[in-house]
Design an enzyme around this catalytic site. Structure first.
Site, PDB file in Angstrom:
ATOM      1  N   ASP A  87     -58.443  24.822  18.671  1.00  0.00           N
ATOM      2  CA  ASP A  87     -57.348  24.259  19.473  1.00  0.00           C
ATOM      3  C   ASP A  87     -56.127  23.906  18.631  1.00  0.00           C
ATOM      4  O   ASP A  87     -55.166  23.332  19.145  1.00  0.00           O
ATOM      5  CB  ASP A  87     -57.827  23.029  20.257  1.00  0.00           C
ATOM      6  CG  ASP A  87     -58.201  21.875  19.357  1.00  0.00           C
ATOM      7  OD1 ASP A  87     -58.749  22.140  18.261  1.00  0.00           O
ATOM      8  OD2 ASP A  87     -57.953  20.712  19.717  1.00  0.00           O
ATOM      9  N   ASP A 136     -58.210  25.380  13.487  1.00  0.00           N
ATOM     10  CA  ASP A 136     -59.398  25.450  14.339  1.00  0.00           C
ATOM     11  C   ASP A 136     -59.039  25.976  15.733  1.00  0.00           C
ATOM     12  O   ASP A 136     -57.875  26.313  16.009  1.00  0.00           O
ATOM     13  CB  ASP A 136     -60.098  24.091  14.407  1.00  0.00           C
ATOM     14  CG  ASP A 136     -59.318  23.063  15.202  1.00  0.00           C
ATOM     15  OD1 ASP A 136     -58.084  23.194  15.297  1.00  0.00           O
ATOM     16  OD2 ASP A 136     -59.941  22.112  15.720  1.00  0.00           O
ATOM     17  N   LYS A 153     -59.934  16.206  27.488  1.00  0.00           N
ATOM     18  CA  LYS A 153     -59.428  14.946  26.948  1.00  0.00           C
ATOM     19  C   LYS A 153     -58.172  14.578  27.724  1.00  0.00           C
ATOM     20  O   LYS A 153     -57.331  15.440  27.999  1.00  0.00           O
ATOM     21  CB  LYS A 153     -59.093  15.192  25.473  1.00  0.00           C
ATOM     22  CG  LYS A 153     -58.617  13.998  24.724  1.00  0.00           C
ATOM     23  CD  LYS A 153     -58.593  14.286  23.238  1.00  0.00           C
ATOM     24  CE  LYS A 153     -57.510  15.280  22.872  1.00  0.00           C
ATOM     25  NZ  LYS A 153     -57.258  15.350  21.438  1.00  0.00           N
ATOM     26  N   ASP A 165     -55.506  21.837  15.990  1.00  0.00           N
ATOM     27  CA  ASP A 165     -55.122  20.561  15.390  1.00  0.00           C
ATOM     28  C   ASP A 165     -55.647  20.389  13.966  1.00  0.00           C
ATOM     29  O   ASP A 165     -55.127  19.588  13.209  1.00  0.00           O
ATOM     30  CB  ASP A 165     -55.495  19.362  16.293  1.00  0.00           C
ATOM     31  CG  ASP A 165     -56.949  19.331  16.678  1.00  0.00           C
ATOM     32  OD1 ASP A 165     -57.703  20.236  16.267  1.00  0.00           O
ATOM     33  OD2 ASP A 165     -57.340  18.383  17.395  1.00  0.00           O
ATOM     34  N   ARG A 166     -56.666  21.162  13.581  1.00  0.00           N
ATOM     35  CA  ARG A 166     -57.176  21.037  12.209  1.00  0.00           C
ATOM     36  C   ARG A 166     -56.555  22.086  11.300  1.00  0.00           C
ATOM     37  O   ARG A 166     -56.107  23.135  11.769  1.00  0.00           O
ATOM     38  CB  ARG A 166     -58.689  21.247  12.177  1.00  0.00           C
ATOM     39  CG  ARG A 166     -59.431  20.183  12.915  1.00  0.00           C
ATOM     40  CD  ARG A 166     -60.923  20.334  12.739  1.00  0.00           C
ATOM     41  NE  ARG A 166     -61.581  19.180  13.313  1.00  0.00           N
ATOM     42  CZ  ARG A 166     -62.819  18.820  13.088  1.00  0.00           C
ATOM     43  NH1 ARG A 166     -63.568  19.552  12.277  1.00  0.00           N
ATOM     44  NH2 ARG A 166     -63.330  17.754  13.641  1.00  0.00           N
ATOM     45  N   THR A 224     -62.566   6.408  12.884  1.00  0.00           N
ATOM     46  CA  THR A 224     -62.498   7.857  13.041  1.00  0.00           C
ATOM     47  C   THR A 224     -61.963   8.234  14.423  1.00  0.00           C
ATOM     48  O   THR A 224     -62.377   7.661  15.424  1.00  0.00           O
ATOM     49  CB  THR A 224     -63.905   8.445  12.837  1.00  0.00           C
ATOM     50  OG1 THR A 224     -64.300   8.175  11.498  1.00  0.00           O
ATOM     51  CG2 THR A 224     -63.937   9.926  13.098  1.00  0.00           C
ATOM     52  N   LYS A 270     -53.148  15.401  15.632  1.00  0.00           N
ATOM     53  CA  LYS A 270     -53.062  16.076  14.350  1.00  0.00           C
ATOM     54  C   LYS A 270     -52.549  17.481  14.610  1.00  0.00           C
ATOM     55  O   LYS A 270     -52.707  18.009  15.709  1.00  0.00           O
ATOM     56  CB  LYS A 270     -54.393  16.071  13.634  1.00  0.00           C
ATOM     57  CG  LYS A 270     -55.576  16.578  14.424  1.00  0.00           C
ATOM     58  CD  LYS A 270     -56.844  16.326  13.616  1.00  0.00           C
ATOM     59  CE  LYS A 270     -58.081  16.757  14.379  1.00  0.00           C
ATOM     60  NZ  LYS A 270     -58.748  15.627  15.028  1.00  0.00           N
ATOM     61  N   GLU A 319     -60.298  12.952   6.982  1.00  0.00           N
ATOM     62  CA  GLU A 319     -61.013  13.848   6.083  1.00  0.00           C
ATOM     63  C   GLU A 319     -61.482  15.122   6.794  1.00  0.00           C
ATOM     64  O   GLU A 319     -61.825  16.098   6.154  1.00  0.00           O
ATOM     65  CB  GLU A 319     -62.201  13.130   5.439  1.00  0.00           C
ATOM     66  CG  GLU A 319     -63.152  12.409   6.388  1.00  0.00           C
ATOM     67  CD  GLU A 319     -63.873  13.287   7.361  1.00  0.00           C
ATOM     68  OE1 GLU A 319     -64.322  14.353   6.951  1.00  0.00           O
ATOM     69  OE2 GLU A 319     -63.973  12.880   8.545  1.00  0.00           O
ATOM     70  N   SER A 348     -62.388  21.736  20.740  1.00  0.00           N
ATOM     71  CA  SER A 348     -61.858  21.811  19.388  1.00  0.00           C
ATOM     72  C   SER A 348     -62.495  22.936  18.573  1.00  0.00           C
ATOM     73  O   SER A 348     -62.427  24.089  18.939  1.00  0.00           O
ATOM     74  CB  SER A 348     -62.038  20.447  18.727  1.00  0.00           C
ATOM     75  OG  SER A 348     -61.432  20.430  17.474  1.00  0.00           O
ATOM     76  N   HIS A 349     -63.174  22.569  17.514  1.00  0.00           N
ATOM     77  CA  HIS A 349     -63.742  23.526  16.562  1.00  0.00           C
ATOM     78  C   HIS A 349     -65.155  23.947  16.947  1.00  0.00           C
ATOM     79  O   HIS A 349     -65.783  24.703  16.227  1.00  0.00           O
ATOM     80  CB  HIS A 349     -63.767  22.865  15.191  1.00  0.00           C
ATOM     81  CG  HIS A 349     -64.381  21.500  15.277  1.00  0.00           C
ATOM     82  ND1 HIS A 349     -63.687  20.428  15.812  1.00  0.00           N
ATOM     83  CD2 HIS A 349     -65.611  21.055  14.995  1.00  0.00           C
ATOM     84  CE1 HIS A 349     -64.476  19.374  15.829  1.00  0.00           C
ATOM     85  NE2 HIS A 349     -65.647  19.716  15.343  1.00  0.00           N
TER      86      HIS A 349
HETATM   87  C1  G1P Z   1     -64.892  14.534  14.336  1.00  0.00           C
HETATM   88  C2  G1P Z   1     -64.197  14.098  13.076  1.00  0.00           C
HETATM   89  C3  G1P Z   1     -63.024  13.195  13.412  1.00  0.00           C
HETATM   90  C4  G1P Z   1     -62.077  13.924  14.364  1.00  0.00           C
HETATM   91  C5  G1P Z   1     -62.845  14.418  15.571  1.00  0.00           C
HETATM   92  C6  G1P Z   1     -61.975  15.284  16.465  1.00  0.00           C
HETATM   93  O1  G1P Z   1     -65.402  13.402  15.027  1.00  0.00           O
HETATM   94  O2  G1P Z   1     -65.093  13.447  12.211  1.00  0.00           O
HETATM   95  O3  G1P Z   1     -62.365  12.857  12.228  1.00  0.00           O
HETATM   96  O4  G1P Z   1     -61.053  13.077  14.789  1.00  0.00           O
HETATM   97  O5  G1P Z   1     -63.964  15.212  15.152  1.00  0.00           O
HETATM   98  O6  G1P Z   1     -61.466  16.404  15.789  1.00  0.00           O
HETATM   99  P1  G1P Z   1     -66.939  12.957  14.930  1.00  0.00           P
HETATM  100  O7  G1P Z   1     -67.753  14.156  15.350  1.00  0.00           O
HETATM  101  O8  G1P Z   1     -67.195  12.650  13.489  1.00  0.00           O
HETATM  102  O9  G1P Z   1     -67.071  11.771  15.821  1.00  0.00           O
HETATM  103 ZN    ZN Z   2     -59.464  20.642  17.027  1.00  0.00          ZN
END
Ligand code: G1P
Ligand code: ZN
Length: 538
Positions: A275, A273, A123, A277-278, A341, A373, A361, A110-111
Site C-alpha cells: 500500500d 510495500d 482502516k 507506506d513502507r 507502535t 508514513k 523500525e 499493507s504488506h
Molecule cells: C506493524 C509494525 C508497526 C506498523 C504497523 C503498520 O505493527 O510493527 O510499526 O505501524 O505494522 O504498518 P504490529 O504488527 O507490530 O502491531
Molecule cells: Zn503498508
C-alpha cells in the site's frame, strides 16, 4: 434506500492499523457492511466528503462498490474514489487533506499477502488524513457489538472512468490517483536538482513489489525525473502481488537485495510495500536500517530538502525504534518523542506542530506533509541526500555513525505461533518484571524492566501495555511485544538494540547475538513456542 437487518460479528476490533482479517472473513455476507455501517454510526459523515481507496488487492473493487452503496445510504455528501479503486495509503492521506474531506477509508492489509486465502483490511482515517485515534476506533468497535441494521442504496459506479456520478443523493467522483500526491512531492522536493542527478551516471532501481506504488514511481522517477525506463520494476498493481509477500525488507525483497549486492549493481535500490507506506533503502552492498534512515533523514533534511529548510520542530519514533533519532534531536536541540507502535500515535504531535519528521523500525518514515508514513517520500528524501552530498549510501551512513556513534539493531519475528502460548509467555514475563532488575544479561545488567505506557503530550490520552522493555546498564535494550496486525495465531516481535560510540564497523548480527540469546532464554522461547529461530530478521 434499503435498511437491512443484521447481527453483530465478533472480533471487529481495529488493531495497530485498522481491522485486518483473512479475506474470506471479510467476504462473508454482512461482515464488511457491518463494519462500514459502524464507522458511519460512530463518525457523522452526513453531507461530508469521504475519500476511498485501496491497494488493489483481491476484493478491493467489490468492497469499494459496497462502501459506495453504504455511503449513499448514510447520506455522505461526496465520495472521492480513486480510479480503479487504487490509491496508496499516503496518497489517501494527501487527498483527504487537499480536499478538506472529513475522513477516508483505506482498504489494505499493507504488506500482508493478498488473495482469497490471504489478508484484507480496512482502516478509517480522520480529517487530518491520519489513522483514527483510539478514541474513535473504540467507538467504531463498540458500535460493531450492537449493530442491528445497515443502510444502502442500490447502484454501481464505473471505477475505470474519471468523473462524477450520483448514487442516491451522494456525489461520487472518480479521481486521478496520481495528481494530488505527485503535486505534493513536487512542492516538497527540488525536482530540478533531482532531475539533473538522475539524468547523470547515477543508477537506481525501484521495486514496486506488484503493489500500489508502481504507477506513482513510474510517473515520478521515470517520467518526471528522467530515470531510464526500466528503473522501476514490478510496477503493475496485482490483486495477489504476484503471489508474493509485498513487504520491503531483506527477506521479502531478496531479489532487489541480491541485485544491489553485486559490484556492478545499481548505486541505489528502494522498494515499497503493497500500500506504499513502507520503504526499504539500499546502497550498493549496503542496507540502511530503518532506525538509521530516520536519523539520517532528520539530520539531513534541513540541508537538502526545500520543505524542511527552516529546520525541524521535533522528531518522534515508536518505542521499539532505535535511539539513533534521539541523538540527532539532541544535536539539533529539538525534542524527540517516544510513542507506542503504530502511526496513529504520531498524528496529534504532527497536528500540534510539535514534530516534523517521524518513523518506525518497521520500515516506516514520514513527515508533516501527510499523516501516514510515506514510502516514496522516503525514497525521494534519500535521493535528495545523495544528490546533495554526492556520496554513496554507504558513505552517508559511515559519516553519520562517525558523528553520532552507531545503534546496532535487529528485529526478530516469530510468525503464526500459538496465541495461547504467546499470551502465557507474555504474562509469565510480566509477572517477573520486578525480579529482573539487577539481573545479569549479555555482559551487562538489567536497569529497568517495565511495560511501556504512553501519555500523549498533546491530548493527555493514556495508552498502556505497549510492549515489555528491558533496559540494560550499558545502554542496550530489548523490547518484547505481540503484533497487532497479524491475522493468524500470534506474531511475537523481539527488538534488540546495542549502542557503540566508537566501534562502528561490527557485524550487526554478531553484536546482537548475545542479547538475543539471553532474551530467548529468559522467555523460554524454544520450550514455549517451539521455534528454534525467527521467521524474519530485519
Ligand atoms: C506493524 C509494525 C508497526 C506498523 C504497523 C503498520 O505493527 O510493527 O510499526 O505501524 O505494522 O504498518 P504490529 O504488527 O507490530 O502491531
Ligand atoms: Zn503498508
Amino acid at each position: 434506500m434499503a435498511t437491512i437487518p443484521t447481527q453483530p460479528f465478533a472480533g471487529q476490533k481495529p488493531g495497530t492499523s485498522g481491522l485486518r482479517k483473512k479475506t474470506r472473513e471479510f467476504m462473508q455476507p454482512g461482515y464488511l457492511e457491518n463494519f462500514i455501517q459502524s464507522v458511519f454510526d460512530a463518525v457523522d459523515l452526513d453531507g461530508q466528503t469521504l475519500v476511498v481507496g485501496g491497494d488493489g488487492r483481491y476484493f478491493n473493487r467489490e468492497a469499494i462498490q459496497t462502501i459506495l452503496r453504504l455511503a449513499a445510504g448514510n447520506r455522505v455528501g461526496r465520495v472521492l474514489v480513486a480510479k480503479d479503486g487504487i490509491l496508496s495509503t499516503p496518497a489517501v492521506s494527501c487527498v483527504i487533506r487537499e480536499h478538506g474531506a472529513a475522513g477516508g477509508l483505506v482498504l489494505s492489509a499493507s504488506h500482508n499477502p493478498g488473495g482469497p486465502d490471504a489478508d484484507f483490511g480496512i482502516k478509517y482515517n480522520a480529517s487530518n488524513g491520519g489513522p483514527a485515534p483510539e478514541e474513535i476506533t473504540e467507538r467504531i468497535y463498540r458500535r460493531t457489538l450492537e449493530i442491528d441494521e445497515y443502510r444502502m442504496v442500490d447502484g454501481y459506479v464505473d471505477l475505470e472512468r474519471l468523473g462524477s456520478t450520483r448514487m442516491g443523493k451522494t456525489d461520487v467522483e472518480v479521481i486521478d490517483p496520481l495528481a494530488d500526491y505527485v503535486a505534493l512531492m513536487e512542492k516538497i522536493f527540488d525536482f530540478d536538482r533531482l532531475r539533473d542527478f538522475l539524468r547523470g551516471d547515477f543508477r537506481m532501481r525501484f521495486d514496486g513489489m506488484n503493489g500500489v506504488t508502481g504507477p506513482f514511481a513510474r510517473e515520478i522517477f521515470e517520467n518526471l525525473l528522467g530515470a531510464p525506463e526500466g528503473s522501476v520494476i514490478r510496477a503493475t498493481p496485482l490483486e495477489d502481488f504476484g503471489g508474493e509477500h509485498p513487504d520491503p525488507n531483506l527477506t521479502y525483497a531478496a531479489d532487489l537485495v541480491a541485485e544491489l549486492a553485486g559490484a556492478h549493481g545499481p548505486d541505489f535500490g528502494a522498494a515499497c510495500d503493497g500500500d506504499g507506506d513502507r520503504n526499504l533503502i539500499l546502497g550498493r552492498g549496503s542496507f540502511v536500517s530503518p532506525g538509521d534512515s530516520l536519523a539520517i533523514i532528520a539530520d539531513m533534511a534541513p540541508k537538502c530538502i526545500p520543505a524542511y529548510r527552516n529546520g525541524l520542530a521535533g522528531i518522534a519514533r515508536s518505542m521499539p525504534t532505535s535511539m539513533a533519532a534521539d541523538r540527532v534531536a539532541a544535536s539539533l536541540g529539538i525534542p524527540c518523542f517516544e510513542t507506542p507502535t503504530g502511526w496513529k500515535f504520531f498524528g496529534s504531535l504532527l497536528d500540534a506542530g510539535r514534530i516534523t519528521i517521524c518513523g518506525e523500525e518497521s520500515f516506516g518514515t514520514g513527515s508533516n506533509h501527510v499523516r501516514e508514513k510515506d514510502g516514496l517520500w522516503a525514497v525521494l528524501a534519500w535521493l535528495s541526500i545523495l544528490a546533495h552530498t554526492g556520496q554513496s549510501v554507504s558513505d552517508v551512513m559511515q559519516d553519520h555513525w562517525r558523528r553520532f556513534g552507531r545503534s546496532y539493531y535487529q528485529r526478530h519475528d516469530y510468525e503464526n505461533i500459538s496465541s495461547s502460548a504467546a499470551d502465557a509467555m507474555m504474562s509469565s514475563l510480566r509477572g517477573r518484571l520486578g525480579a529482573l532488575v539487577g539481573m545479569e544479561m549479555a555482559g551487562s545488567r538489567i536497569r529497568v524492566a517495565d511495560d511501556f505506557s504512553y501519555t500523549d503530550p498533546v491530548n493527555g490520552s493514556v495508552t498502556k501495555n505497549q510492549g515489555t522493555r528491558l533496559l540494560l546498564e550499558d545502554g542496550s535494550r530489548a523490547v518484547i511485544r505481540l503484533s497487532g496486525t497479524g491475522t493468524e495465531g500470534a506474531t511475537l516481535r523481539l527488538y534488540f538494540e546495542a549502542y557503540s560510540k566508537d566501534e562502528i564497523a561490527q557485524n550487526p548480527s554478531e553484536r546482537i547475538c548475545p542479547l538475543a540469546d539471553a532474551v530467548g532464554a529468559l522467555l523460554e522461547l524454544n520450550a514455549r513456542v517451539g521455534r528454534a529461530a525467527p521467521d524474519v530478521v530485519t
